[in-house]
Each structure stands twice: as C-alpha cells, then as structure tokens.
Design a protein around this motif. Sequence first.
Motif, PDB file in Angstrom:
ATOM      1  N   THR A 112     -15.883 -19.604 -18.687  1.00  0.00           N
ATOM      2  CA  THR A 112     -15.830 -18.247 -18.130  1.00  0.00           C
ATOM      3  C   THR A 112     -14.567 -18.065 -17.282  1.00  0.00           C
ATOM      4  OG1 THR A 112     -18.241 -18.178 -18.067  1.00  0.00           O
ATOM      5  CG2 THR A 112     -17.089 -16.597 -16.660  1.00  0.00           C
ATOM      6  N   TYR A 113     -14.304 -19.023 -16.418  1.00  0.00           N
ATOM      7  CA  TYR A 113     -13.145 -18.894 -15.527  1.00  0.00           C
ATOM      8  C   TYR A 113     -11.820 -19.093 -16.265  1.00  0.00           C
ATOM      9  CZ  TYR A 113     -15.604 -17.683 -11.357  1.00  0.00           C
ATOM     10  OH  TYR A 113     -16.342 -16.967 -10.444  1.00  0.00           O
ATOM     11  N   LYS A 155     -18.238 -10.843 -16.197  1.00  0.00           N
ATOM     12  CA  LYS A 155     -16.998 -11.425 -15.669  1.00  0.00           C
ATOM     13  C   LYS A 155     -15.861 -11.391 -16.692  1.00  0.00           C
ATOM     14  CE  LYS A 155     -18.975 -14.740 -12.381  1.00  0.00           C
ATOM     15  NZ  LYS A 155     -18.310 -14.315 -11.156  1.00  0.00           N
ATOM     16  N   ILE A 198     -10.288 -22.333  -6.524  1.00  0.00           N
ATOM     17  CA  ILE A 198     -10.974 -21.908  -7.747  1.00  0.00           C
ATOM     18  C   ILE A 198     -12.217 -22.777  -8.013  1.00  0.00           C
ATOM     19  CG2 ILE A 198      -9.505 -23.335  -9.287  1.00  0.00           C
ATOM     20  CD1 ILE A 198     -10.496 -19.828 -10.263  1.00  0.00           C
ATOM     21  N   TYR A 213     -20.628 -20.228  -9.167  1.00  0.00           N
ATOM     22  CA  TYR A 213     -21.156 -19.577 -10.374  1.00  0.00           C
ATOM     23  C   TYR A 213     -22.144 -20.503 -11.098  1.00  0.00           C
ATOM     24  CZ  TYR A 213     -21.272 -16.516 -14.413  1.00  0.00           C
ATOM     25  OH  TYR A 213     -21.692 -15.678 -15.412  1.00  0.00           O
ATOM     26  N   ILE A 245     -16.048 -21.573  -9.193  1.00  0.00           N
ATOM     27  CA  ILE A 245     -16.727 -22.053 -10.410  1.00  0.00           C
ATOM     28  C   ILE A 245     -18.046 -22.743 -10.024  1.00  0.00           C
ATOM     29  CG2 ILE A 245     -16.498 -23.432 -12.519  1.00  0.00           C
ATOM     30  CD1 ILE A 245     -13.441 -23.203 -12.218  1.00  0.00           C
ATOM     31  N   TYR A 277      -8.890 -16.285 -16.464  1.00  0.00           N
ATOM     32  CA  TYR A 277      -7.470 -16.619 -16.216  1.00  0.00           C
ATOM     33  C   TYR A 277      -6.589 -16.032 -17.320  1.00  0.00           C
ATOM     34  CZ  TYR A 277      -3.287 -19.606 -16.595  1.00  0.00           C
ATOM     35  OH  TYR A 277      -2.000 -20.058 -16.743  1.00  0.00           O
ATOM     36  N   TYR A 306     -10.561 -27.485 -14.330  1.00  0.00           N
ATOM     37  CA  TYR A 306      -9.906 -26.190 -14.523  1.00  0.00           C
ATOM     38  C   TYR A 306      -8.395 -26.390 -14.648  1.00  0.00           C
ATOM     39  CZ  TYR A 306      -8.350 -21.411 -13.433  1.00  0.00           C
ATOM     40  OH  TYR A 306      -7.747 -20.173 -13.464  1.00  0.00           O
TER      41      TYR A 306
END
Length: 424
Positions: free
Chosen positions: A193-194, A35, A2, A9, A6, A198, A334
């Motif tokens: 964003t990520y 997204k 992941i 991005y 990220i 999730y 994250y």
Amino acid sequence: MIGNLIYDYCRELFYINRSITGNGVRETLKSISKKVNNFQINEVPSGTKCFDWKVPKEWNVNDAFIADEKGNKIIDFKDNNIHLVGYSKAVDKVVSYNELMNKLYTIPEMPNVIPYITSYYSEDWGFCVTENQKNNLKKQNYHVKIDSSLKNGSLTYGEVLIKGESKKEIIFSTYICHPSLANDNLSGPVLATYLAMYLQKIKKLRFSYRFIFIPETIGAIAYLNKNLNNLKKNTYAGFILTCVGDNNNYSYLSSRNGDNICDIAALHVLNYSKVQYKKYSFLDRGSDERQYSSPGIDLPFCSVMRSKYGEFDEYHTSLDNLDFVSPEGFEGSYNMHKKIIDLFECNFKYKSIILAEPQLGKRGLYPNKSTKKSHEKVRDMMNLISYSDGKKSLLEIANEIKVPIWDLSLLASKLIEHKILKKV
Ligand code: ZN
C-alpha cells in the motif's frame, strides 16, 4: 518516519479476520482503496475453474467458541481469530472431552502459543489453542459453537496499475489471506500500500507498476487464469511482498533461473545497502512464485524479505503479532523496495558523445587536489564513460565497475550536463 506509518496501518488492519475468501478480505481491500487511487476490487465466483483448480466456497464467521458445562467461554474466536481453524464449517453441539481433544490443535513444545491452521479444501472444523489451555480442560462435556457460513460466493482480490511511459510492468504481488498474523503476511499488503502511494506521487514514471493483492495460491492461480496473456506480454520484473515487517536480517529468494532482471536488481540493492542477508534458492520457495514461475507461465519473480516464512519460530503462530513486526523493520523493507524501484527508473543506457577520452580538466570535472577519494571519483567517472557504449545498461556497468547504481546515476546526470554522455 515512514516505518511508523506502515506499522500503524498494520495495527489498524491486524484484527480483521482474513482468509482466502470472505468479508475480512473485502474489508481489508476497501481500506486499502481509501489510500491508493484507482484501486480495483474484483470478485471471482465460487466454482470458477482456474487451470487445475476451482474457486472454493466463500467462508464467513460471525462467532465461534468452546464453553464449559456452566456456559463459561473457555476459548473464544473474539479473543484471537486464529483460535478457529480456517474454513471451519458451522457446528453447534455438545461434545465429550475426548471428542473435543481430537479437534484441538496445539504446539506442545511452545505451550503458551496458539498455532495457525486452515482446512480450505476438506470440510472440517477445529480450534487452535495453547498446550496449556488444552491441559487445563477438565473432563466434562463442552458446548462447541461455530457460527460460520461456507457457501457459494466469490474470491476477492485487489489490484492497481500505476502507468508509466512504458507498457512494461514491474509487479509487486502480495497475499491477503492470513488473519491476525503480522509478518506473514499482513506486512506484505501494508508495505505494498505504501509503495503504491509512493509511486502515485511521482509525476513521471519510466515503467508501469502493478500491485496485486490476492489470497495466496488459489488467488494467484485465479489471477493468472484471467490475466496470463497480459502478464506474459508486459511483465518486466516481479516481486513477492511477504514477511517484510520484522527487524531481523534480510532474506532473498531467487527466481527459478536465478538470473532474471528481478534477481540482478534485488541482489545489487542488497549488496550495496550494506545489510546482512541470507540467500535462498527457488528450492526454498513457498509463496506465489510457485504459480508465477511455474513452467509455461515463466514469469520472473523473486522476493526480498526480512525473516523468511517457515524459518522463524513465530511463523504461523500467535507470536507473529504486532510485537514481532516493528516500525524499524517496515522502514528497512520500504527503503529496500524503494531502492529497487529507483534502480529500474534510472537503469538507462548511455553513450559517450566524445571520441577518445574526454578532457575532464577543462570542464572542471578533474579535482584540483588529488586525494584518495577524489581519485576514486575520477576513476568511477572514467569507467562510466568508458563502458557507456550505448549497449550496456547502467546496472550492468554498475556491477562491472562495482559501484552502486544510485551513485552512478548521479554521475551520469553530471556527464550529460557536460555533454559527455547522452541517453540512448
Ligand atoms: Zn503463511
């Protein structure tokens, strides 16, 4: 991994010229909206009064450069958007060497580095250059051109609410006002964003989650001005996402009182993740907790960062670039924030159904062979049962018996299966 997604991005959005207003912010938010589902982009008109502040004019830049007498561009906004002082007004004129010197900003002790400077609230112009670039300028006239506009428009921000069973919200707030600077703070919006992606994949959430993407300070003030009642009613815990992309040790900045549920959750996760971190108090604040946690607003916000803003040499310079942040850095942040989310999702209260101690052996919960490890496991299980009085939360018990909540949550599920505990 992941962290790679990220990081990629972050690279994709890095070169956009963001500021507290303008098309760079819109472009960034528009990309995020592709997204994150149900992403709302809002505009607050210039001049709108927000508490003690007023939304400023909107700033946009087409081009900016300094050219020598022969017309060669010596400094070009197109090479690096931090060359231009943020919010520089339009200029198109020939200036003397001395006049130009007064409009250049450098860091003399870092001669190859461009500083990041803004002038939001007093109309001015200027260029940020390296000390070496400045020293190489010959004594001649220069053509300065800044093709920018500073006029009534709006301040743009984005948000998404991911609804859970409860109306109580966990808030992640990040700022979108920095141009090509990676850790502070494009790392915040891309991680947000990520994390939102999730959460949108999880079918059933206990809490609701709100992600706020605003320009720092004036954006937080404008957002609070519009949403204060809702925030006061529904905020359960808040986190500022900033400086989350480098792979150095973690930093934790406490809420104003330092003992809110956001602090307890963040510290629990940091302590049981076996990472090095430095504790900062609210005295070291510097981001939007200044607004969220100001007297009368009183929202509980803290921050879990990697290198804290203001504390690393690359901060607010051209060195805070895509080499300073890394997939590993993002991956760590994250996972840390995902653990905080998971903590809230599993922090139930349990009650023991059985009076006096349950007999573990007849339920197959007592190990056949007694080892140090199995002994610890039984002890944790008995402690969990003994503290499950329906009043203490799993997090409180976890801190009391010194076991990570994620281990305890698995044990609790097992004890529910065996009809020893029930959720209250
Ligand atoms: Zn900053």
